[in-house]
Design an enzyme around this catalytic site. Structure first.
Site, mmCIF file in Angstrom:
data_model
loop_
_atom_site.group_PDB
_atom_site.id
_atom_site.type_symbol
_atom_site.label_atom_id
_atom_site.label_comp_id
_atom_site.label_asym_id
_atom_site.label_seq_id
_atom_site.Cartn_x
_atom_site.Cartn_y
_atom_site.Cartn_z
ATOM 1 N N ASP A 177 0.863 -1.185 0.000
ATOM 2 C CA ASP A 177 0.000 0.000 0.000
ATOM 3 C C ASP A 177 0.902 1.238 0.000
ATOM 4 O O ASP A 177 1.971 1.241 0.629
ATOM 5 C CB ASP A 177 -0.915 0.020 1.224
ATOM 6 C CG ASP A 177 -1.915 1.179 1.162
ATOM 7 O OD1 ASP A 177 -2.948 1.014 0.506
ATOM 8 O OD2 ASP A 177 -1.631 2.250 1.751
ATOM 9 N N GLU A 237 1.060 5.687 0.227
ATOM 10 C CA GLU A 237 0.470 7.008 0.435
ATOM 11 C C GLU A 237 1.193 7.962 -0.508
ATOM 12 O O GLU A 237 2.421 7.852 -0.702
ATOM 13 C CB GLU A 237 0.606 7.463 1.891
ATOM 14 C CG GLU A 237 -0.057 6.534 2.898
ATOM 15 C CD GLU A 237 -1.530 6.309 2.653
ATOM 16 O OE1 GLU A 237 -2.189 7.236 2.127
ATOM 17 O OE2 GLU A 237 -2.036 5.220 2.962
ATOM 18 N N HIS A 280 -5.378 5.058 6.398
ATOM 19 C CA HIS A 280 -4.608 5.849 5.429
ATOM 20 C C HIS A 280 -3.140 5.975 5.815
ATOM 21 O O HIS A 280 -2.496 6.970 5.479
ATOM 22 C CB HIS A 280 -5.234 7.240 5.236
ATOM 23 C CG HIS A 280 -6.569 7.202 4.562
ATOM 24 N ND1 HIS A 280 -6.748 6.834 3.245
ATOM 25 C CD2 HIS A 280 -7.817 7.446 5.048
ATOM 26 C CE1 HIS A 280 -8.034 6.881 2.942
ATOM 27 N NE2 HIS A 280 -8.702 7.238 4.010
ATOM 28 N N ASP A 292 -2.730 -0.119 6.385
ATOM 29 C CA ASP A 292 -3.637 -0.463 5.282
ATOM 30 C C ASP A 292 -3.201 -1.767 4.610
ATOM 31 O O ASP A 292 -4.042 -2.576 4.190
ATOM 32 C CB ASP A 292 -3.679 0.672 4.256
ATOM 33 C CG ASP A 292 -4.498 1.860 4.746
ATOM 34 O OD1 ASP A 292 -4.866 1.867 5.934
ATOM 35 O OD2 ASP A 292 -4.762 2.779 3.952
#
Length: 553
Positions: free
Chosen positions: A7, A9, A148, A153
């Site tokens: 994952d 960001e 987030h 995540d």
């Protein structure tokens, strides 16, 4: 297989105009975690306040973090030789590929699994309202709540992946090749190539069963025109991805002709619950239903059970989930002071008291009430379940009013929803009980091409079905049908889950205005003051829940 669940960001949504701020990854194999990878990344550009508010990552946090060019070799080494997994994989994989190109790093061309695609194939709207990671994590009970942040995540996605992989087994997905194929959209040409499976099928009501090469059932359906319905699966009108995957595996179609639509629907229910085809979703697991019943002991309690109730017991249900059963039980306990503990109590000696003894419980464990006094309380509950629920309804309404007066509006709303669940369930239970207790019922509906579609129903179960000839007196044929109908003794009127679904299907048909009741053994009725008399209150409670955005029933 070894999976690297990743994952990211980022500073935005476009890989060619935004940059990575955090990478989190978890490597798993056989359900075991092999390692974790987590690092902040300096994006080389400011992070907008909107992104910072959502992720919690600020410019100050990434100021001393390494750039993506320094991070990529470590991540690619961590993920080497594995299948990459991401939720909405085009986003995460797209950013990583763009980063490799920008840094001059060779792209490893990994196999990729997208949990969004799997969720779309395996879950429908009746289970989850959307396929967001947070929604799926809640639905599957993930150990980590998505927030987030990349590593958290990724951990949540691991639990979602494992839950989806469990379901894939029922769809004959057992290898990496199967998994890649399952994610691929089925071309229309491949769908049309199997149109020959619809040839020679009867143009009559009945059940159709798609079977695979090993003759195992894949999907069971019903129609008033089997041939026409099955042909529809091989045309462009069939858009459901799940059905396209089923057709890829199908090798033949078996049919069972029925007298009319109602018999076909009943047979479908029985076949689905008995064979559990992987591509059917409804009515497949009646054994997973829950019930509320009073235990058979000196000081009974209201227990949530999976075992269907036997004749003579006080019960409520069935419930599609244990949570709804527990909500109903909690609503009843607000109004009727029966014990909540699970201790087996003796009529001869006392047992240690729990905290509830000081909070309004009758404390039969301490013999503060004897068996007869406690039995009177249980009898009130039995009346509320089998007949007039006014004592429970009045007590709950009074409690809701008291909470609202003290401005405890959230608690009042929760109790209001519990009252709605209780009324809905009692109404359903009383209808089922009355229907099963009615013995033999014979009903008929005008057939599309003349004559009558007839059903003989015994203790809530279809015992025989036929269509009488047009332009003839149907009574002689109906009498012959009654004589040859299956015997269903009253002692066998135990509400297994499949029986409850069948009884409700037959009830919905009987209540149609065009269906005529031809014969009833002992009459079919409900008490005047049964739960059905509260339909206006139930409508108001339903409207209140709809206004509050609570979807139920």
């Amino acid at each position: 297989m070894t999976f690297t669940v990743v994952d990211l960001e980022t500073t935005g949504i476009a890989s060619d105009a935004s940059a990575i701020t955090e990478i989190g990854a978890v490597k798993v194999r056989g359900g075991e975690i092999l390692g974790e990878f987590s690092t902040l990344v300096n994006p080389g550009e400011p992070i907008s306040p909107r992104i910072s508010a959502m992720t919690g990552i600020t410019d100050a946090m990434v100021a001393d973090a390494p750039p993506i060019a320094a991070v990529l070799p470590s991540f690619l080494e961590f993920a080497a030789g594995s299948t990459w997994v991401a939720h909405n994989a085009p986003f995460d994989v797209g950013f990583l590929r763009a980063a490799c190109e920008s840094a001059g790093q060779p792209w490893p061309r990994p196999a990729v699994v997208d949990t969004v695609v799997l969720a779309r194939r395996l879950l429908d709207r009746s289970e989850v309202p959307n396929r967001r990671l947070g929604t799926l994590a809640r639905h599957f009970g993930a150990a980590v709540t998505p927030n987030h942040r990349a590593l958290d995540d990724a951990k949540a996605t691991v639990d979602v992946l494992h839950a989806l992989l469990e379901r894939l087994g029922g769809h004959y997905v057992v290898t990496d090749v199967d998994l890649a194929e399952f994610q691929r959209a089925i071309p229309a040409e491949e769908q049309r190539r199997k149109r020959h499976l619809a040839e020679g099928l009867p143009q009559a009501p009945g059940v159709y069963i798609f079977r695979d090469a090993a003759d195992k059932p894949l999907y069971i359906g019903t129609s008033v025109n089997i041939a026409g319905r099955v042909r529809g699966y091989f045309t462009g009108s069939e858009k459901r991805t799940r059905m396209r995957h089923m057709l890829r595996l199908a090798e033949r179609v078996e049919t069972i002709e029925c007298a009319h639509r109602v018999e076909a629907q009943v047979r479908e229910l029985r076949l689905i619950s008995g064979t559990k085809p992987p591509f059917n979703r409804k009515s497949k697991y009646p054994e997973r239903l829950s019930w509320l019943r009073l235990t058979n002991e000196a000081f009974p309690r209201l227990s949530v059970v999976r075992t269907p109730p036997e004749a003579g017991a006080h019960w409520l249900g069935p419930f599609t989930s244990r949570r709804l059963a527990e909500e109903t039980r909690d609503a009843v306990l607000e109004a009727v002071p029966i014990r909540q503990c699970t201790t087996k109590l003796s009529v001869r000696s006392t047992s240690p008291a729990c905290a509830l003894a000081e909070l309004g419980c009758l404390a039969p464990c301490q013999h503060r009430v004897d068996v007869d006094e406690y039995g009177e309380v249980v009898a009130r509950l039995g009346t509320a379940i089998a007949g007039d629920p006014s004592t429970v309804v009045a007590a709950l309404q009074s409690r809701i009013g008291d909470l609202a007066a003290r401005e405890r509006f959230e608690s009042a709303a929760e109790l209001r929803r519990a009252l709605r669940t209780f009324l809905h369930t009692v109404t359903r239970t009383q209808r089922l009980r009355a229907f099963i207790d009615a013995g033999e019922l014979v009903a008929a509906e005008r057939a599309p091409h003349g004559g009558w579609d007839v059903a003989v129903i015994r203790h809530g179960q279809l015992a025989a079905a036929d269509t009488t000839p047009a332009r003839t007196n149907p009574m002689q044929a109906i009498q012959a049908l009654r004589s040859s109908a299956a015997t269903i003794p009253a002692t066998d009127a135990q509400l297994a889950g499949v029986r409850a679904a069948e009884a409700e299907l037959l009830l919905s048909w009987l209540e149609r205005p065009e269906v005529r009741l031809v014969h009833a053994d002992v009459g079919w009725s409900m008490p005047t003051r049964s739960a059905g008399s509260y339909h206006a209150l139930l409508d108001r409670l339903r409207d209140a829940d709809v206004a509050a955005g609570v979807a139920r029933y």
